[in-house]
Design an enzyme around this catalytic site. Sequence first.
Site, PDB file in Angstrom:
ATOM      1  N   GLY A  83       0.791  -1.219   0.000  1.00 12.75           N
ATOM      2  CA  GLY A  83       0.000   0.000   0.000  1.00 12.75           C
ATOM      3  C   GLY A  83       0.822   1.266   0.000  1.00 12.75           C
ATOM      4  O   GLY A  83       0.288   2.351  -0.266  1.00 12.75           O
ATOM      5  N   LYS A 104      10.039   2.309  -0.256  1.00 11.61           N
ATOM      6  CA  LYS A 104       8.988   2.302   0.763  1.00 11.61           C
ATOM      7  C   LYS A 104       8.626   3.750   1.091  1.00 11.61           C
ATOM      8  O   LYS A 104       9.504   4.540   1.417  1.00 11.61           O
ATOM      9  CB  LYS A 104       9.487   1.566   2.008  1.00 11.61           C
ATOM     10  N   ASP A 116      -2.308   7.342   2.132  1.00 11.15           N
ATOM     11  CA  ASP A 116      -1.590   8.263   1.248  1.00 11.15           C
ATOM     12  C   ASP A 116      -0.368   7.631   0.591  1.00 11.15           C
ATOM     13  O   ASP A 116       0.257   8.232  -0.275  1.00 11.15           O
ATOM     14  CB  ASP A 116      -1.200   9.541   1.997  1.00 11.15           C
ATOM     15  N   GLY A 117      -0.022   6.419   1.015  1.00 13.14           N
ATOM     16  CA  GLY A 117       1.104   5.733   0.397  1.00 13.14           C
ATOM     17  C   GLY A 117       2.469   6.278   0.773  1.00 13.14           C
ATOM     18  O   GLY A 117       3.482   5.868   0.209  1.00 13.14           O
ATOM     19  N   ARG A 167      14.814  -0.118   0.167  1.00 15.95           N
ATOM     20  CA  ARG A 167      15.013  -1.339   0.959  1.00 15.95           C
ATOM     21  C   ARG A 167      15.431  -2.501   0.070  1.00 15.95           C
ATOM     22  O   ARG A 167      14.921  -2.662  -1.038  1.00 15.95           O
ATOM     23  CB  ARG A 167      13.725  -1.684   1.707  1.00 15.95           C
ATOM     24  N   ARG A 174       5.722 -13.060   1.109  1.00 22.31           N
ATOM     25  CA  ARG A 174       5.331 -13.255   2.502  1.00 22.31           C
ATOM     26  C   ARG A 174       4.420 -14.480   2.631  1.00 22.31           C
ATOM     27  O   ARG A 174       3.873 -14.963   1.632  1.00 22.31           O
ATOM     28  CB  ARG A 174       4.589 -12.015   3.004  1.00 22.31           C
ATOM     29  N   ASP A 239       1.303 -11.193   7.118  1.00 21.59           N
ATOM     30  CA  ASP A 239       1.777 -10.390   5.988  1.00 21.59           C
ATOM     31  C   ASP A 239       3.136  -9.776   6.276  1.00 21.59           C
ATOM     32  O   ASP A 239       3.730  -9.155   5.380  1.00 21.59           O
ATOM     33  CB  ASP A 239       0.760  -9.299   5.632  1.00 21.59           C
ATOM     34  N   ASP A 249       9.799  -5.630   7.777  1.00 20.09           N
ATOM     35  CA  ASP A 249       8.755  -4.714   8.256  1.00 20.09           C
ATOM     36  C   ASP A 249       8.984  -4.290   9.706  1.00 20.09           C
ATOM     37  O   ASP A 249       8.299  -4.733  10.621  1.00 20.09           O
ATOM     38  CB  ASP A 249       7.369  -5.324   8.073  1.00 20.09           C
TER      39      ASP A 249
END
Length: 466
Positions: A83, A104, A116-117, A167, A174, A239, A249
């Site tokens: 997202g 990212k 908003d990403g 990254r 996942r 996820d 993450d």
Amino acid sequence: MKIPFDNSYVNLPAQLYVATPPTPVPAPVLISYNQALADDLGIQGAPDLAILAGNAIPEGAAPIAQAYAGHQFGQWNPQLGDGRAVLLGEMIDHAGLRRDIQLKGSGQTPFSRRGDGRAWLGPVLREYLVSEAMHALGVPTTRALAAVTTGQDIARETLLPGAVLARVAQSHIRVGTFQYFAARQDLVALRALTDHVIARHYPTAADPAALLDQVITRYAQLIAQWMGFGFIHGVMNTDNVSIAGETIDYGPCAFMDGFHPSQVFSAIDRQGRYAYANQPQIGAWNMAQFATSLIPLMPDQDAAIEQFTAAVNRFGDIYLAAWRAVFAAKIGIFDPTPEDTGLIQTLLDLMASERADFTGVFAHLGSDTARDQFIDRAAFDAWAVDWKARRSNDFAAIMAGANPRIIPRNHQVEAAIQAAVAGDFAPFHAMLGAVTQPFAPLTQATARYATPPTSAEQVTRTFCGT
């Protein structure tokens, strides 16, 4: 800046991703570039700010947002996906390992779910510091290639400076990626994904059952390493579980200062689901979800359920053996046996009863200052009698390679972030230099990073960056 892309994920069925370019930002400024990692990857030339910020798509890139689902705090969410991230593409590094490069915080995607990403500066710097520290500690992890500010404020609780993290990972596939297609009964995509993962990460796995066995082993060993450094991931949703066995993450993650098994930092983990001591059992639960997603690929599904249940049930034994090896090294035992479990646990119980500094206890263990880490020194002395009788002859060398002096302590991470928000990145760079040399002798410049927080400095809650 020339990146030798060699893309493979975009050759899989189209339902695994959506072609999505990053969204440009108005005024990018480079914060940090990981030149050593760039050299390992075979990236040539000086860092290109436009590429790292998402303002230009490099030659050979194939930017996509990946589709996946997941269990979030145990609740099923059938569609998540990238997202606020775009996978620029893949490359083969100097060691022959395929690696992803992802941006990212690069803007909205079809999976943004009204978000908003974007990423604000704090989570980008936290992930940069902690992921590079984890790599220096020897823990499998995603890496930080670069961080840039965007010149654009984004709205969270207040307006905050935006940033983008470049990254690097073995892949961004996942457990939730498998769940996405299993839940949709899309066997074509599920089989293609499985074949891709076997070829890419587990080439000795002959079938989905063997893949499950190898992922379980790698994930159990990873969590044992987390436990050995007092690391709490904070959001072990499916996820956020890398099929490659890397830590991925870094949201509300933290390293413990004062040790307690029930320690939680994440502000959204109100029930303590992902507390320090719960991480192994959550790991097994996550592997059960992975196993469930593979069952549709098996010719005899009833037999597969029995076989996969046995495989998941082996997680505990694999983890315990890995945990014992990790902590045995931390107390200077080269050849641990099951009988050493009690010796290790007695020390941990003593640490927990006093909330002794996790990293400090092991860093001082074997020195004249070891007993000074405890209030009940008599209890430590009693434990030390059994420990000295069991430790290896070269215990000091074993412990030196297992016990860092420096970790990314929460209060220092937060201080670096706050300084950066105010425009001063010097604390971030100083801390990055320290946490990427965790086993080095302390110097006048780095000694402060080995100091536990005062009561006024303690950070008790951490937050996701979304």
